[in-house]
Write an enzyme that holds these catalytic residues in place. Structure first.
Site, PDB file in Angstrom:
ATOM      1  N   HIS A  28      20.725  -3.619  68.861  1.00 60.80           N
ATOM      2  CA  HIS A  28      20.520  -2.395  68.077  1.00 60.80           C
ATOM      3  C   HIS A  28      20.648  -2.635  66.578  1.00 60.80           C
ATOM      4  O   HIS A  28      20.842  -1.701  65.804  1.00 60.80           O
ATOM      5  CB  HIS A  28      21.437  -1.275  68.566  1.00 60.80           C
ATOM      6  CG  HIS A  28      20.825  -0.565  69.756  1.00 60.80           C
ATOM      7  ND1 HIS A  28      20.412  -1.251  70.857  1.00 60.80           N
ATOM      8  CD2 HIS A  28      20.537   0.729  69.983  1.00 60.80           C
ATOM      9  CE1 HIS A  28      19.888  -0.396  71.725  1.00 60.80           C
ATOM     10  NE2 HIS A  28      19.952   0.812  71.216  1.00 60.80           N
ATOM     11  N   ASP A  61      28.684   6.974  66.549  1.00 65.50           N
ATOM     12  CA  ASP A  61      27.997   8.211  66.950  1.00 65.50           C
ATOM     13  C   ASP A  61      27.220   8.009  68.242  1.00 65.50           C
ATOM     14  O   ASP A  61      27.079   8.918  69.056  1.00 65.50           O
ATOM     15  CB  ASP A  61      26.988   8.634  65.877  1.00 65.50           C
ATOM     16  CG  ASP A  61      27.679   9.050  64.597  1.00 65.50           C
ATOM     17  OD1 ASP A  61      28.902   9.234  64.614  1.00 65.50           O
ATOM     18  OD2 ASP A  61      26.974   9.186  63.578  1.00 65.50           O
ATOM     19  N   GLU A  82      32.300  14.724  59.935  1.00 66.11           N
ATOM     20  CA  GLU A  82      31.109  14.019  59.437  1.00 66.11           C
ATOM     21  C   GLU A  82      30.307  14.999  58.582  1.00 66.11           C
ATOM     22  O   GLU A  82      30.742  16.131  58.339  1.00 66.11           O
ATOM     23  CB  GLU A  82      30.231  13.511  60.599  1.00 66.11           C
ATOM     24  CG  GLU A  82      30.799  12.295  61.294  1.00 66.11           C
ATOM     25  CD  GLU A  82      29.743  11.460  62.015  1.00 66.11           C
ATOM     26  OE1 GLU A  82      28.537  11.755  61.884  1.00 66.11           O
ATOM     27  OE2 GLU A  82      30.139  10.509  62.709  1.00 66.11           O
TER      28      GLU A  82
END
Ligand code: FAD
Length: 515
Positions: free
Chosen positions: A90, A153, A266
């Protein structure tokens, strides 16, 4: 074994028969796992970024640390071979790739460790470096009612992959990044040695590997701190028109004591228009919520700000307790009244929220398109200027995906780890998470990222790239600043031939073996 590997390297480009070579390399290494080459190296050729593609010599699916150690040792006996651990691929800029080298698919080891233990009365879980965080979550919650404290996240990332960077989300203001929440690692170094390390045992290796961009060792096991998992989460978004109000409230929340703030903080920037991806519709948490622009103050500018917070609770808690806590905390904040959205979801559902977004993006065909992302840490002292130039001017129409921004506290990071941070106690993570269709736009957006970084450098902003990607030694030296010498010394100690993680482009493979 060496001769066999060398033959493999030299003959592979010519008209050799890869299958024969692979079978001889397999025999010589005597791995429990498997080796694949040619067309079967598919996953190792690409990553989430979709910007780079390089072909490895082979993809190795090890059965565990012993296999990995054999592969690294074998590479060290050649003059050229490099080894890249691939977590879940990723990365954005080819960091887990190895051109002409050996890529190790860490996912093949994901089941190797899952052991609950207590140390001095506190709960921990030992997991494989190749385990996905989403599996750690679901298994810890369902079996023990416990969970790690600090997250990312998105959880389809491997434990080893995020620990090699930092691992940051809305809990990091309280518990620090994921690298602050592990107490022991098992690592295969660039010398092919398997070492267990912690704050007291091989501390230089332990802190070096954490945030070490895969440069010093391959994490095969990590011991992660756990805490009781809540049942439910009240998830809230509130909107601001002024950046100064947004940052004041966000900084207030992240500097409060535990119990006197939210459990997650956040935020993100969005365009002040009705664009379905970049504008007002990106804020509500539920299709039933309506974003009424009539509430936006007349004086609002091109972009607006959303503070995203969450509050943990248990099924047994009386609703009035949750409502009172929420009112008490929100009452002190200066958001635009009327632009508040909330949803109660289970804790696991909350932590898997990006998985839902992934399903949606896959259905729309944009999950697998290129992602020219840019992640930065920017000092509090420079964040207003960053907002004024980057968000309000350069990116005022949005980027086709989230533009995250929220404060973190330097004191929650251990400065013995390898990660680089900007100065000051409070700094902001800024994440430009672009989703774009394939085409010329990608190059333009990569160029825009470059422009932003160059602007930060020119203006002398206090910033560091997060998930950094530089190509020249000069840039890497500037990135690490006064930590560069320590980084180089750690490399010399643990991976003296620069075999590991070549995709980071920090060190060049040393073309001779030291044996
Ligand atoms: P890979 O991309 O496979 O590898 C990354 C680097 O680590 C490579 O250099 C690789 O060689 C090395 N590596 C991999 N495994 C190991 C190991 N076991 N031991 C040593 N080195 C290893 N990051 C955050 O902090 N917070 C977020 O909220 C967040 N959200 C994200 C959401 C999405 C959709 C994506 C795509 C990324 C997100 N990231 C986030 C970034 C993510 O943490 C990094 O990209 C991370 O490197 C990806 O993990 P991976 O397991 O796929 O690693």
């Amino acid at each position: 074994m060496i001769a066999c590997l060398e033959r493999f390297v030299h003959e592979n480009d010519a008209e050799s028969k890869p299958d024969d070579d692979v079978s001889s390399i397999r025999k010589s290494l005597d791995l429990q796992g498997s080796i694949e080459s040619g067309g079967k190296t598919g996953i190792a050729v690409k990553d989430f970024g979709g910007l780079y593609s390089v072909r490895p010599l082979a993809l190795i699916k090890p059965s565990g640390a012993e296999d990995i150690a054999r592969v690294v040792k074998a590479a060290s006996l050649t003059t050229h071979l490099t080894v890249a651990a691939r977590g879940n691929g990723h990365s954005i800029n080819g960091q887990a790739m190895a051109e002409g080298g050996l890529v190790i698919d860490m996912r093949s080891t994901e089941e190797n460790h899952f052991k609950f233990l207590t140390v001095n009365g506190s709960p921990y879980i030992d997991v494989s470096g190749g385990a996905l965080w989403e599996d750690v979550l679901t298994r810890c919650v369902s079996r023990f009612g416990l969970a790690p404290r600090s997250w990312t996240d998105y959880l389809s990332l491997t434990v080893g992959g995020t620990l090699s960077n930092a691992g940051v989300s809305g809990q990091a203001f309280r518990y620090g990044p994921q690298t602050s929440n592990v107490t022991e690692l098992e690592v295969v170094t660039g010398k092919g040695e398997i070492s267990v390390c912690s704050e007291t045992q091989n501390p230089e290796l332990f802190f070096g590997v954490l945030g070490g961009l895969g440069q010093f060792g391959i994490i095969t096991r990590a011991r992660i701190k756990l805490q009781p998992a809540p049942d439910m989460v009240r998830w809230i978004r509130v909107v601001y028109s002024e950046f100064e109000d947004f940052t004041r409230d966000a900084e207030f929340l992240v500097t409060q004591k535990e119990g006197e703030s939210f459990d997650y903080v956040e935020g993100f920037v969005f365009a002040n228009n009705d664009d379905p991806v970049n504008g007002w519709p990106s804020v509500p948490l539920d299709p039933d919520h309506e974003f009424d622009p009539a509430h936006i103050p007349q004086a609002a500018g091109s972009v607006l700000y959303c503070l995203e917070v969450a509050f943990h609770y248990r099924n047994g808690d009386h609703p009035s307790i949750v409502d009172t806590a929420e009112r008490r905390l929100l009452g002190r904040l200066g958001f635009v009244r009327g632009l508040k959205f909330q949803l109660d979801v289970s804790y696991v559902e909350f932590l898997l929220r990006v998985k839902r977004a992934e399903e949606h993006a896959k259905a729309n065909g944009i999950w697998d398109s290129p992602h020219p992302w840019l992640n930065l840490f920017v000092s509090k002292s420079d964040i207003v200027e960053f907002d004024r130039t980057v968000f309000k001017r350069m990116l005022k129409d949005g980027i086709g995906g989230p533009m995250l921004i929220y404060p973190l506290l330097r004191s929650k990071w251990d400065n013995r780890t390898s990660g680089a941070l900007p100065g000051g106690e409070i700094f902001y993570i800024v994440a430009l998470l672009r989703f774009v269709p394939k085409g010329p736009a990608v190059e333009t957006l990569v160029a825009q990222n470059h422009e932003i970084v160059q602007w930060c450098i020119k203006k002398g902003l206090g910033f560091k790239l997060y998930l950094p990607h530089y190509k020249s030694k000069e840039d890497w030296k500037r990135h690490f600043g006064n930590q560069w010498t320590r980084f180089v010394e750690r490399k010399a100690s643990f991976d003296p031939m620069a075999i590991l993680a070549p995709g980071q482009k920090i060190f060049k493979r040393i073309h001779h073996n030291l044996n």
